[in-house]
Structures are given as C-alpha cells and as structure tokens.
Design a protein around this motif. Structure first.
Motif, PDB file in Angstrom:
ATOM      1  N   THR A 166      53.577  39.870  29.436  1.00 16.17           N
ATOM      2  CA  THR A 166      52.181  39.595  29.118  1.00 16.17           C
ATOM      3  C   THR A 166      51.578  38.684  30.170  1.00 16.17           C
ATOM      4  O   THR A 166      52.098  37.596  30.431  1.00 16.17           O
ATOM      5  N   ASP A 170      45.548  38.690  30.242  1.00 16.48           N
ATOM      6  CA  ASP A 170      45.569  39.589  29.086  1.00 16.48           C
ATOM      7  C   ASP A 170      45.693  38.798  27.787  1.00 16.48           C
ATOM      8  O   ASP A 170      45.035  39.110  26.785  1.00 16.48           O
ATOM      9  N   ALA A 171      46.570  37.794  27.800  1.00 11.95           N
ATOM     10  CA  ALA A 171      46.776  36.974  26.603  1.00 11.95           C
ATOM     11  C   ALA A 171      45.504  36.227  26.242  1.00 11.95           C
ATOM     12  O   ALA A 171      45.129  36.132  25.064  1.00 11.95           O
ATOM     13  N   ALA A 174      43.032  38.624  24.681  1.00  5.21           N
ATOM     14  CA  ALA A 174      43.394  38.980  23.309  1.00  5.21           C
ATOM     15  C   ALA A 174      43.064  37.848  22.342  1.00  5.21           C
ATOM     16  O   ALA A 174      42.513  38.082  21.263  1.00  5.21           O
ATOM     17  N   THR A 175      43.405  36.608  22.720  1.00  5.54           N
ATOM     18  CA  THR A 175      43.131  35.482  21.826  1.00  5.54           C
ATOM     19  C   THR A 175      41.630  35.235  21.687  1.00  5.54           C
ATOM     20  O   THR A 175      41.152  34.873  20.609  1.00  5.54           O
ATOM     21  N   VAL A 198      50.148  50.150  18.487  1.00  5.82           N
ATOM     22  CA  VAL A 198      50.271  48.732  18.116  1.00  5.82           C
ATOM     23  C   VAL A 198      51.019  48.579  16.796  1.00  5.82           C
ATOM     24  O   VAL A 198      50.936  49.423  15.905  1.00  5.82           O
ATOM     25  N   MET A 263      50.727  37.299  19.808  1.00  4.67           N
ATOM     26  CA  MET A 263      50.441  38.682  20.202  1.00  4.67           C
ATOM     27  C   MET A 263      51.183  39.034  21.484  1.00  4.67           C
ATOM     28  O   MET A 263      51.412  38.171  22.331  1.00  4.67           O
ATOM     29  N   HIS A 264      51.554  40.287  21.583  1.00  3.80           N
ATOM     30  CA  HIS A 264      52.162  40.785  22.813  1.00  3.80           C
ATOM     31  C   HIS A 264      51.227  41.828  23.416  1.00  3.80           C
ATOM     32  O   HIS A 264      50.810  42.774  22.727  1.00  3.80           O
ATOM     33  N   THR A 265      50.871  41.647  24.689  1.00  2.00           N
ATOM     34  CA  THR A 265      49.980  42.592  25.358  1.00  2.00           C
ATOM     35  C   THR A 265      50.689  43.237  26.542  1.00  2.00           C
ATOM     36  O   THR A 265      51.552  42.635  27.178  1.00  2.00           O
ATOM     37  N   ILE A 270      46.770  45.201  23.304  1.00  2.00           N
ATOM     38  CA  ILE A 270      47.631  44.488  22.362  1.00  2.00           C
ATOM     39  C   ILE A 270      48.626  45.472  21.762  1.00  2.00           C
ATOM     40  O   ILE A 270      48.250  46.425  21.087  1.00  2.00           O
ATOM     41  N   ILE A 273      51.186  42.394  17.042  1.00  2.00           N
ATOM     42  CA  ILE A 273      50.530  41.250  16.397  1.00  2.00           C
ATOM     43  C   ILE A 273      51.502  40.723  15.345  1.00  2.00           C
ATOM     44  O   ILE A 273      51.898  41.453  14.429  1.00  2.00           O
TER      45      ILE A 273
END
Length: 293
Positions: A166, A170-171, A174-175, A198, A263-265, A270, A273
């Motif tokens: 990740t 990207d993280a 997502a957040t 996902v 979360m993992h992207t 994503i 979650i």
C-alpha cells in the motif's frame, strides 16, 4: 539479576514484542509472552550467553508457540470473524516498508492460515532474517526440518498474500474518502475506490454489533456501508492514525475509542476493509506501540 542483563532485555524489548505479536496477532498475549520471557531471562547466567539477542528471541519464540496453540483453541469458540488486535504504531514503523507490511492486518490474516510451526519459522526467517540454525534452536527442530517448513510456509504465504504494498498516497486517499463518508454522509467517493473483489471483515467478538461473516465484492460491501455509515455523521468523531504500520481510522463516541478501521489498497483501490469493534481489543489502543526488527 545483573544490571547488564536488565539493559539487554530493555534494549531488545521492542524486537521481542514484535516477534510475539507477529506470531500471535494479539498485543495482550504478546505482553504475556514478554513477561514470561523476562522471568526466564532472570534465571539465566547471562555471562555464559554468547548471543544474548538470539537467546532472548529463542525464549520468546518458544513461549509464543505455547500461547499460539492455546489461542487457536480460543478462536474456535470466538463469536463472528476474528481479526488481530489493532496497534497504534509509531510513524517509524510505517517508514520500514517490510516491517509495516508484516504487521498489517492483511498480512497477519494470511499468517493466521499457517500452522504454529510454519508461522514461527516464517516470522523468524522472512521478517527477522534469522539463520536456519538459530530458528532450529528456537522451534526445537532440525535444520533440515526448518528448511522444509520455511519452504512450505513461503509458498503458502506467496499464494495468499496481498500482491502489492500500500502506497502512502493510496492510503491517504482511502482514509480521506472514509472520513468524508463518515463526516458528511457523501459515500460515493468511498464507493468509487472499492476494488471489485474487496473484502469487508468486522470483529465485534459477540460483544458489540459487527458483521457476522466477511462480506465480498464491491456491490455487497457498498450496500452494507451505505446502511451503516449513513447514520454516523454527527454521532462519532473521526481521526486518522497509524494502525499496524499504515494509515487507518479511529472512530470515537463520547471521546472513547469505539471502532478501529484498517484498509489495504492496491493500485489505488481498496482491497480490504478491516473493522475492529471488540472492546477487549481496543483497551490499549490509546497507547502508542513501538516495534522493531
């Protein structure tokens, strides 16, 4: 107990905790392992120990293996999906890409599929770079057996581990999308980031409300989150923090930690979650955890 022995333990404490946590996925159990390691270390004539770091890792590994077998029995009666106990990690953990990956929720869940021996060998070899003779002593097996276990564990993990690391950008995206969804009720930005495959996993431990099983696919996850997140605006406060080496989300109700979201992207989308709500797993989250390898 000599001052030198005490200093040695303190010097390697973060390393020993990290070994135990990666094997157990539980900070509380990792702390128990460290306590037992300390008690056993106090009985050792340290002047006769050639490599004190390796010796301490060996004690920790053996204690963690004992705990891991007990933990497996407890998980069999766990209510709902089980997730690792989340950690509020220091920024330097995120800077160590390999360490951050090894303690991420996604990777810890992969390691949950290994046998206790495979997990111990994988952690000691792939994360901490121990030689096979050191690992053999730690797990009480021959070097030949350890090499076979390591090969088997590597193949198992390679087939299941997240395909990409990740990125910070990207993280953060997502957040931020999650923050906007919670604070404004605008969910579309978050839904646009969901990968088609996902997975959403919620852990309430049978104590608080959470999904009773994992949810798969963007359509299913979107529908569930549309129902759940739409009620949170104005009810919870949200902040970002380093969770298990990556950016995550803390949701508070009345100032108290209510939910941790990791979360993992991959490639900007994503893929995972992970939502921890079990109060027993959140009791120490206010305390920042230092890790090392």
């Amino acid at each position: 107990m000599s001052e030198s022995a005490t200093e040695t333990f303190i010097t390697h404490r973060n390393l020993l905790f990290t070994v135990a946590y990666e094997m157990l996925g539980s900070a509380a159990d990792a702390e128990d392992v460290l306590q037992e390691t300390w008690l056993r270390w106090t009985t050792v004539d340290v002047d006769t120990v050639r490599d004190r770091r390796a010796y301490l890792v060996r004690i920790t590994t053996r204690q963690a293996l004992t705990q891991l077998r007990s933990l497996g029995r407890r998980k069999e009666s766990y209510v709902g999906p089980w997730l690792p106990e989340p950690l509020l990690t220091t920024p330097d953990v995120a800077e160590d890409v390999e360490l951050a990956d090894s303690v991420s929720m996604a990777m810890l869940l992969v390691m949950e599929t290994l046998t206790p021996a495979e997990r111990a060998v994988f952690v000691l070899r792939e994360v901490f770079g121990l030689e096979y003779d050191e690992i053999a002593e730690a797990v009480d097996k021959s070097q030949a057996a350890v090499r076979q276990i390591a090969h088997r564990a590597r193949n198992h993990v390679a087939a299941r581990r997240p395909r990409g690391v990740t990125s910070t950008a990207d993280a953060r995206g997502a957040t931020e999308a999650f923050r906007k969804a919670v604070t404004t009720g605008d969910l579309q930005g978050l839904f646009d980031l969901l990968a088609p495959d996902v997975v959403f996993i919620g852990d309430g431990g049978g104590v608080v409300q959470a999904t009773p099983w994992p949810l798969y696919g963007a359509e299913v996850v979107s529908a569930f989150m549309a129902e759940g997140l739409s009620h949170l605006a104005g009810f919870v406060t949200m902040e970002t923090a380093y969770v298990n080496g990556g950016l995550g989300v803390i949701l508070r109700v009345g100032g108290a930690v209510d939910t941790i979201v990791a979360m993992h992207t991959e490639n900007g989308l994503i893929k995972g979650i992970y939502v921890v709500r079990n109060p027993e797993k959140l009791s120490r989250f206010e305390e920042e955890t230092a890790m090392a390898r």
